[in-house]
Each structure stands twice: as C-alpha cells, then as structure tokens.
Design an enzyme around this catalytic site. Structure first.
Site, PDB file in Angstrom:
ATOM      1  N   LYS A   1       0.237  -4.298  13.011  1.00  0.00           N
ATOM      2  CA  LYS A   1       0.054  -3.801  11.779  1.00  0.00           C
ATOM      3  C   LYS A   1       0.082  -2.485  11.637  1.00  0.00           C
ATOM      4  O   LYS A   1      -0.932  -1.999  12.204  1.00  0.00           O
ATOM      5  CB  LYS A   1      -1.130  -4.677  11.209  1.00  0.00           C
TER       6      LYS A   1
ATOM      7  N   LYS B   1      -0.704  -8.100   4.592  1.00  0.00           N
ATOM      8  CA  LYS B   1      -0.796  -8.484   3.197  1.00  0.00           C
ATOM      9  C   LYS B   1       0.258  -9.506   2.593  1.00  0.00           C
ATOM     10  O   LYS B   1       0.113 -10.298   1.722  1.00  0.00           O
ATOM     11  CB  LYS B   1      -0.850  -7.356   2.157  1.00  0.00           C
TER      12      LYS B   1
ATOM     13  N   LYS C   1       7.655  -8.278   5.811  1.00  0.00           N
ATOM     14  CA  LYS C   1       7.940  -8.505   4.559  1.00  0.00           C
ATOM     15  C   LYS C   1       8.918  -9.493   4.408  1.00  0.00           C
ATOM     16  O   LYS C   1       8.852 -10.540   3.630  1.00  0.00           O
ATOM     17  CB  LYS C   1       8.355  -7.320   3.460  1.00  0.00           C
TER      18      LYS C   1
ATOM     19  N   GLY D   1       0.846  -1.299  -0.009  1.00  0.00           N
ATOM     20  CA  GLY D   1      -0.028   0.044   0.097  1.00  0.00           C
ATOM     21  C   GLY D   1       1.055   1.326  -0.275  1.00  0.00           C
ATOM     22  O   GLY D   1       0.364   2.212  -0.665  1.00  0.00           O
ATOM     23  N   ASN D   2       2.029   1.354   0.693  1.00  0.00           N
ATOM     24  CA  ASN D   2       3.009   2.520   0.976  1.00  0.00           C
ATOM     25  C   ASN D   2       3.531   2.564  -0.898  1.00  0.00           C
ATOM     26  O   ASN D   2       4.097   3.748  -1.097  1.00  0.00           O
ATOM     27  CB  ASN D   2       4.225   1.936   1.760  1.00  0.00           C
TER      28      ASN D   2
END
Length: 420
Positions: free
Chosen positions: A198, A289, A350, A94-95
């Site tokens: 999150k 995600k 990540k 999203g970033n």
C-alpha cells in the site's frame, strides 16, 4: 461471498420508497421550479406507460425508466439523462485530492473537493450516494509528523481530516454529509504483512526514497515514474459500522434527494482485530480504500461502484502514441491482460477492486466505473472513464477519441499530437 448481505426484501422496500419520494417531489406543489423535469412518464417492464416500477422488478425484466431532468449543481442547472434511482458507492482517491506536484495543504485539498461537490450533490438529488475516500498522501504525511503513532490511529485521524474537507465542500453547495469514523476488521496473520504493497505519503525520486528508507527503516517501491513508501495492506473482512451507514440510507434523510450523505470507510477504515479475549485492537496497517469500498458496495447491495482518480479510466499503452481508453470491459478481459494482473503503480488495486465488486455480486446488472474526479458528471453516462460490466460484446469496447469528453478528450488529443 461477502458477509451479512442486505436483506433483499428490505432493500426493495427502500427502493420503492425512493421511487415514491421522487414521484412526490416531481408532482408536489412545493417542488422548487426546475429541480426535476420529466420528459416522459415512467415506463413499466413490459413497455407500457404507467406509474413507477419497483427497481427489483425492473432488474428482472431488463426494463429501465429513462428521464431527462434539470439538477441544481450549486452554480446553475445541468441537464442529465436519468435511468432510475440507484444506490451508488463513490470512492475518491487520496491522490485525487492532491494533484501530483501540488503541496498537500488543506486549501489545495478543499479546492479539489469543491470541484467534485456540485456533481456529488447532483447525484444525491436523484440517487442514494455513499461517499468513501482514500488517504494515502494524507496518512503518509501524518506518519512523518507523528512517528510514534500507529497506522490505525493515523487512519482514524485522516478519516476525520478528509471527512471535514468533504463536509465543508458539500455544505458549501447545500448538501449535508455525515462522516463516520469506521473500523474494519482484518486478519492479523494475513500474508500481506510479509509483503507491503500500500502506497502512502508523498512521491520521491529514487535517490530520495532510498535515503529515507535507510534512515527510517521504510520499504519503498516504484509508483509510476516516482517512488513512495509502502506498508502492509491486508484485505478487509468486516465493516464494523456498516449498520450506521444502512441506518442513514434507510431513513427519510437517505431517500433522494438526500438530506444527509454518509461518508464511510475513509482510507479503507481503521484496521482492527479481535484479541483472545474478544476485545477490538488496532492493527498496524493501511487497508486499500478501493478494496474496502468494493466490500462496502457489495454489503450495501449497491448498483454501481465508482472509483474517482486523478488519471482517468483504464488505458492500453498508457502514455504512448498508440494509447487507447477502454469504454466498457468485462472482468474476464481485464484478468487476461496486463491491465488486470500487473497494471503498474496505484492503478492495479483500483482495477482489482472494480473486478471484485462485479464478480462478487450475484446480480447481472451491477457495474463498476473508473474515471477522473473532474469527469464525474460524465462517467455514469459512459461519456468518460471506463465501465467494468459482466457482459460486454467481445469483452471490451474501445472509446472513439472523437466521442471523448473531459480528461479523456484531453488525453486523446495529447496522444494524437504525439503520433504526428
């Protein structure tokens, strides 16, 4: 182990169909000129020249089919080195749709998606691609606008919003996409609910974050040099719409060049649970995600799980004169270093997601990749970003700054200037 892994017999049939379709495209009279150009015939696992080799047989023998071809990128033609048709799950953060310092507007997000669209289309011409995406800034902004809405509803709303952005960007370069509003089952009693981790919403200074936390009852934590709101993020257990993704991949429209690219598990999916009566109920949380993308990649028996960020690959001594980027690395090396256990800010999840995907797979040749959204076309060739693989001599291979391209090259040049 992940649940309901794809039947290997069916997977090999799909891969065989992918190879056969590509052969028809290469040889057919209606092939658009310059779309694919092979400089060598397919090479079988024993090294002899011959027809296309099924992917599963290639994997057992370690053989690979190497081609050079021209792919339309929406502007011109790009020459690419191609090993074989693969199944890719590509996760865009999203970033990455909101560069730090930019306003979170539809126009800015569409502009970022448009940068990635030509390369995503190029990948879908030769591989099966499933796109997933983050929603941290977007779902946080929605939560500010609608304080009474629960995060499962906001997560579904952000899937529609970002799915529209990517559909428009991909459609602008001639690649159709099918966003799927995805629900993901979690354990409502997971320990994550007692330790929110999150990141959602925009970045704040420490003073701004503390003021908003006191006013709204938030929990805030440091994210690099800034502060952001954090919410519970339980691990994903089951992707409820997985069969819908498989149906698209297994159909004619999912064979490269893909006529329809699935977009699934956006923002980690809308979290749900089963109640005592067996009904699905929403859960107040945001699933990471990348963690969900790793599960999606394992469930689909993907060859590669790619995580696209706004900050490049995995670095040692990031933002210091001695900084250097990992070119290839094993999960074991990462887990023995700060990069795997305590990497600061949003990069840690990540890296852990990439590790999870590689370690959960029973295959030896799968790998994950982390790199900048702007470097997508260079990541599969390992010219940019970091590959996480089961086997790397010495556990890690560092990138030579002279060989770096894209943001890796820019970062290397910046660090070299600092060292002077």
């Amino acid at each position: 182990m992940v649940e309901s892994a794809l039947n290997p017999v069916k997977r090999s049939v799909v891969v065989s169909n992918m190879e056969n379709k590509r052969q028809r495209i290469n040889d057919g009279p209606d092939t658009p000129p310059g779309l694919f150009h092979s400089d060598s015939d397919a090479t079988s696992s024993d090294g002899e020249q011959g027809g296309s080799t099924p992917k599963t047989a290639e994997k057992r023998s370690g053989g690979a089919t190497k081609r050079s071809f021209l792919a339309e990128d929406g502007v011109g033609k790009i020459q690419v080195c191609d090993l074989r048709p693969m199944r890719l799950v590509v996760a865009v953060g999203g970033n990455a749709l909101q560069r730090r310092g930019e306003k979170l507007s539809f126009e800015n997000q569409l502009s970022a998606a448009m940068e990635a669209a030509p390369t995503l289309k190029m990948l879908a011409q030769q591989h099966q691609v499933v796109l997933t995406h983050g929603n941290g800034p977007q779902v946080g902004a929605l939560a500010l606008e609608r304080k009474t809405a629960t995060f499962d509803l906001l997560g579904a709303e952000s899937q529609g919003q970002i799915g529209l952005i990517f559909s428009q960007a991909l459609g602008s370069v001639g690649q159709s996409a099918a966003p799927i509003v995805t629900q993901v089952r979690v354990d409502a009693n997971d320990a994550a609910f007692s330790n929110p981790t999150k990141y959602v919403g925009p970045v704040y200074t420490k003073e701004e974050a503390e003021e908003l936390a006191a006013k709204n009852g938030w929990i805030v934590k440091a994210d690099g040099a800034h502060y952001r709101r954090v919410v519970p993020s339980p691990p994903p257990l089951q992707i409820m719409q997985l069969d819908a993704v498989r149906a698209l991949l297994d159909s004619e429209c999912g064979v490269p060049p893909m006529k329809m690219m699935p977009i699934a598990c956006g923002g980690g999916g809308a979290p749900v649970r089963y109640d005592d009566k067996g009904a699905l109920k929403g859960v107040e949380a945001v699933i990471d995600k990348d963690n969900c993308g790793a599960l999606l990649a394992n469930e689909l028996d993907a060859d590669v799980f790619i995580i696209l960020t706004d900050g490049g690959g995995i670095w040692e001594n990031f933002n210091k004169p001695s900084a250097r980027e990992m070119c290839e690395v094993t999960p074991e090396y990462l887990l023995s270093t700060k990069a795997g256990k305590e990497f600061p800010g949003s990069m840690g999840p990540k890296i852990q997601a990439a590790i999870n995907f590689v370690q959960r797979s029973e295959r030896s040749d799968v790998y994950a990749a982390i790199g900048d959204l702007r470097d997508t076309e260079h990541i599969l060739s390992n010219a940019a970003g970091t590959l996480i693989k089961k086997h790397v001599e010495g556990g890690v291979r560092w990138r030579n700054p002279a060989d770096a391209v894209g943001t890796s090259a820019a970062k290397a040049a910046k660090d070299a200037a600092k060292a002077l």
